[in-house]
Design a protein around this motif. Structure first.
Motif, mmCIF file in Angstrom:
data_model
loop_
_atom_site.group_PDB
_atom_site.id
_atom_site.type_symbol
_atom_site.label_atom_id
_atom_site.label_comp_id
_atom_site.label_asym_id
_atom_site.label_seq_id
_atom_site.Cartn_x
_atom_site.Cartn_y
_atom_site.Cartn_z
ATOM 1 N N GLY A 65 5.577 -13.589 11.397
ATOM 2 C CA GLY A 65 4.508 -12.736 11.907
ATOM 3 C C GLY A 65 4.977 -11.541 12.703
ATOM 4 N N THR A 66 6.286 -11.347 12.862
ATOM 5 C CA THR A 66 6.791 -10.198 13.606
ATOM 6 C C THR A 66 6.582 -8.917 12.802
ATOM 7 O OG1 THR A 66 8.468 -11.575 14.666
ATOM 8 C CG2 THR A 66 8.805 -9.201 14.735
ATOM 9 N N ALA A 67 6.018 -7.877 13.441
ATOM 10 C CA ALA A 67 5.787 -6.600 12.761
ATOM 11 C C ALA A 67 7.122 -5.897 12.515
ATOM 12 C CB ALA A 67 4.870 -5.718 13.592
ATOM 13 N N LEU A 68 7.282 -5.373 11.304
ATOM 14 C CA LEU A 68 8.537 -4.714 10.935
ATOM 15 C C LEU A 68 8.331 -3.228 10.625
ATOM 16 C CD1 LEU A 68 9.913 -7.479 8.533
ATOM 17 C CD2 LEU A 68 10.455 -7.163 10.944
ATOM 18 N N ILE A 69 7.387 -2.925 9.748
ATOM 19 C CA ILE A 69 7.148 -1.548 9.302
ATOM 20 C C ILE A 69 5.660 -1.245 9.448
ATOM 21 C CG2 ILE A 69 7.359 0.100 7.400
ATOM 22 C CD1 ILE A 69 10.038 -0.882 8.300
ATOM 23 N N ALA A 70 5.328 -0.052 9.942
ATOM 24 C CA ALA A 70 3.931 0.387 10.049
ATOM 25 C C ALA A 70 3.732 1.605 9.161
ATOM 26 C CB ALA A 70 3.576 0.715 11.493
ATOM 27 N N ILE A 71 2.773 1.510 8.230
ATOM 28 C CA ILE A 71 2.429 2.610 7.332
ATOM 29 C C ILE A 71 1.124 3.239 7.814
ATOM 30 C CG2 ILE A 71 1.861 3.222 4.940
ATOM 31 C CD1 ILE A 71 3.568 0.859 4.043
ATOM 32 N N VAL B 208 0.864 -1.182 0.000
ATOM 33 C CA VAL B 208 0.000 0.000 0.000
ATOM 34 C C VAL B 208 0.901 1.231 0.000
ATOM 35 C CG1 VAL B 208 -1.914 -1.151 1.174
ATOM 36 C CG2 VAL B 208 -0.135 -0.013 2.521
ATOM 37 N N SER B 209 0.332 2.370 -0.322
ATOM 38 C CA SER B 209 1.090 3.619 -0.325
ATOM 39 C C SER B 209 0.731 4.428 0.910
ATOM 40 C CB SER B 209 0.791 4.419 -1.590
ATOM 41 O OG SER B 209 -0.593 4.712 -1.671
ATOM 42 N N GLY B 210 1.659 5.297 1.304
ATOM 43 C CA GLY B 210 1.417 6.133 2.466
ATOM 44 C C GLY B 210 2.720 6.518 3.153
ATOM 45 N N ARG B 211 2.579 7.168 4.277
ATOM 46 C CA ARG B 211 3.727 7.625 5.047
ATOM 47 C C ARG B 211 4.134 6.554 6.057
ATOM 48 N NH1 ARG B 211 3.936 10.025 9.884
ATOM 49 N NH2 ARG B 211 1.664 10.261 9.845
ATOM 50 N N VAL B 212 5.424 6.309 6.144
ATOM 51 C CA VAL B 212 5.932 5.335 7.108
ATOM 52 C C VAL B 212 5.745 5.913 8.505
ATOM 53 C CG1 VAL B 212 7.946 4.053 7.905
ATOM 54 C CG2 VAL B 212 7.592 4.400 5.454
ATOM 55 N N GLN B 213 4.879 5.267 9.271
ATOM 56 C CA GLN B 213 4.562 5.753 10.607
ATOM 57 C C GLN B 213 5.563 5.280 11.643
ATOM 58 O OE1 GLN B 213 0.625 4.697 11.839
ATOM 59 N NE2 GLN B 213 0.601 6.102 13.570
ATOM 60 N N ASP B 214 6.058 4.047 11.483
ATOM 61 C CA ASP B 214 6.970 3.507 12.496
ATOM 62 C C ASP B 214 7.836 2.412 11.874
ATOM 63 O OD1 ASP B 214 8.249 3.060 14.859
ATOM 64 O OD2 ASP B 214 6.623 1.910 15.781
ATOM 65 N N VAL B 215 9.084 2.392 12.304
ATOM 66 C CA VAL B 215 10.006 1.315 11.954
ATOM 67 C C VAL B 215 10.382 0.619 13.248
ATOM 68 C CG1 VAL B 215 12.246 0.711 10.959
ATOM 69 C CG2 VAL B 215 10.877 2.529 9.929
ATOM 70 N N ASN C 49 5.406 4.250 -2.016
ATOM 71 C CA ASN C 49 4.348 3.879 -2.940
ATOM 72 C C ASN C 49 4.301 2.359 -3.062
ATOM 73 O OD1 ASN C 49 3.634 6.588 -3.637
ATOM 74 N ND2 ASN C 49 5.488 6.675 -4.906
ATOM 75 N N ILE C 50 3.269 1.879 -3.715
ATOM 76 C CA ILE C 50 3.124 0.434 -3.888
ATOM 77 C C ILE C 50 4.313 -0.101 -4.703
ATOM 78 C CG2 ILE C 50 1.704 -1.390 -4.883
ATOM 79 C CD1 ILE C 50 -0.733 0.350 -4.368
ATOM 80 N N GLY C 51 4.983 -1.111 -4.172
ATOM 81 C CA GLY C 51 6.125 -1.706 -4.859
ATOM 82 C C GLY C 51 7.466 -1.212 -4.384
ATOM 83 N N ASP C 52 7.516 -0.176 -3.537
ATOM 84 C CA ASP C 52 8.806 0.309 -3.035
ATOM 85 C C ASP C 52 9.404 -0.700 -2.053
ATOM 86 O OD1 ASP C 52 8.522 2.535 -4.549
ATOM 87 O OD2 ASP C 52 7.929 3.862 -2.892
ATOM 88 N N PRO C 53 10.719 -0.971 -2.137
ATOM 89 C CA PRO C 53 11.338 -1.924 -1.212
ATOM 90 C C PRO C 53 11.426 -1.353 0.196
ATOM 91 C CG PRO C 53 13.013 -0.918 -2.600
ATOM 92 C CD PRO C 53 11.679 -0.446 -3.128
#
Length: 393
Positions: A116-122, A96-103, A223-227
């Motif tokens: 299942g460990t959370a890595l990145i929150a958008i 999905v696209s958006g602003r990275v809220q948390d790493v 954006n969608i597809g960004d590594p």
């Protein structure tokens, strides 16, 4: 009174002295040459007075370290090198696209994560709103379905009460019922898609492993597809081994399902691998057979992704071969041995395989026992008489 000097007599004496001086030098030179010639002649005519005794005993024979080896059975072991590759290796990208809220801390390079460990929150407010709108549309579709079902029931009862057969499906409101059912199905799919988008706003580890690369930071818009991060598996590994046609013929068939040993660079056994598939096609570049192996749940720290290891594949049992030290094989591929008369002989055997510091060969001959030179020298000659010295096997 002073006596007068005879000038003529004085001049005669000086001239005489000048004439005799070169003559003296010539005499001395001739004398020196005569003495030098006499000394040279004396030295040339002098003879060595040391007594030379002719040896009558033959020189001692050259000692050769030999190892006596009988012909016997040997189980073939085909060794090849391979790189340890993780079964799963993925560069996780934004769905999905958006602003990275948390790493999360788990997304830092070098961290080991579980499935299942959370890595990145958008940031997901937009996807929450889309989910709520989809849920509202689903409720409305279900309401329309109930109305269509009620209309269908009323139409059927009315025709039963009047004892009249319905003229067509429109009389029973069936098309409206089918449309309402399709609308509910479509609304349910939109709800599922919205829920998936909301879930994708939180990037989780699809498998356990190590984070090897992080490509985003908090506040960054993706954006969608960004590594986002790269993750490699640490529990299941794969190896691909290539063997020649000759080695392939020495492997035990069928090879799939058999166990192979994994050795480190020091030759220590660190793990076991299972052959998943073998053969079937040749590599287009090397024209060799490929063997695919897998390692499941190795010991901690024994097998690491990217390591270069040695794979020992099981082979057939050969009935009559010779096991000799690897040092006995020269650079030219020759092996020296002693015949019954302790004379050196040379052969060029077929090397079947290696096992540590020893090699198994197929000798060029039918003798039951061989005395092999352990450390052959460049000075060896065929037929040379030597004195064998036995070494421990």
């Amino acid at each position: 009174m002073t006596e007068p000097v005879d000038i003529k007599d004085a001049g005669n004496n000086d001239g005489q002295e000048r004439k005799t001086s070169p003559l003296r030098r010539l005499i001395w030179i001739v004398t020196a040459l005569v003495v030098l010639s006499a000394v040279v002649l004396f030295l040339m005519s002098a003879e060595d007075t040391v007594d030379v005794k002719q040896a009558t005993a033959p020189p001692p024979l050259q000692q050769v370290s030999v190892e006596t080896r009988p012909m016997g059975e040997e189980t073939v072991e085909i060794s090849a090198f391979a790189e340890v590759m993780p079964r799963w290796s993925a560069q996780l990208r934004a769905a999905v696209s958006g602003r990275v809220q948390d790493v999360m801390e788990s997304a830092l390079v070098g961290e080991r994560v579980e499935t299942g460990t959370a890595l990145i929150a958008i940031e997901d407010s937009r996807y929450v709103a889309e989910l709520r709108a989809a849920e509202l549309a689903l409720k409305q579709a279900r309401l329309e379905l109930r109305r269509a079902q009620n209309a269908n029931i009323l139409a059927e009862k009315e025709h039963e009460r009047n004892n009249v057969a319905p003229a067509n499906d429109l009389a029973l409101r069936l098309p409206q019922l089918e449309i309402a059912q399709s609308a509910v199905t479509s609304a349910e799919a939109r709800v599922a898609a919205a829920m998936q988008q909301l879930d994708d706003a939180t990037v989780e580890a699809p498998f356990s492993g190590f984070v090897t690369q992080r490509l985003v930071s908090p506040g960054q818009t993706v954006n969608i597809g960004d590594p986002l991060v790269k993750l490699v598996d640490d529990r299941k590994f794969e190896l691909t081994v290539e063997v020649s046609g000759r080695d392939w013929s020495l492997l035990r068939k069928p090879l799939a399902g058999r166990t192979a040993d994994i050795l480190d660079q020091n030759g220590m056994n660190i793990a076991k691998a299972t052959v998943r598939k073998a053969g079937g096609f040749l590599d287009e570049t090397t024209r060799q057979y490929k063997v695919f192996l897998e390692v499941d749940e190795p010991g901690a720290g024994t097998v690491l992704s990217g390591d270069f290891v040695q794979v020992v594949l099981p082979g057939i049992t050969l009935p009559s071969v010779l096991n000799i030290p690897a040092s006995a094989l020269t650079k030219e591929g020759d092996v020296w041995f002693l015949d019954e008369e302790d004379r050196l002989q040379r052969m060029k055997p077929s090397v079947l395989f290696r096992r540590g510091n020893r090699i198994v060969i197929e000798p060029d001959g039918s003798a039951e026992s061989w005395r092999v030179a352990v450390t052959p020298l460049v000075s060896f000659l065929p037929g040379q008489q030597v004195r064998p010295v036995a070494t421990g096997n």
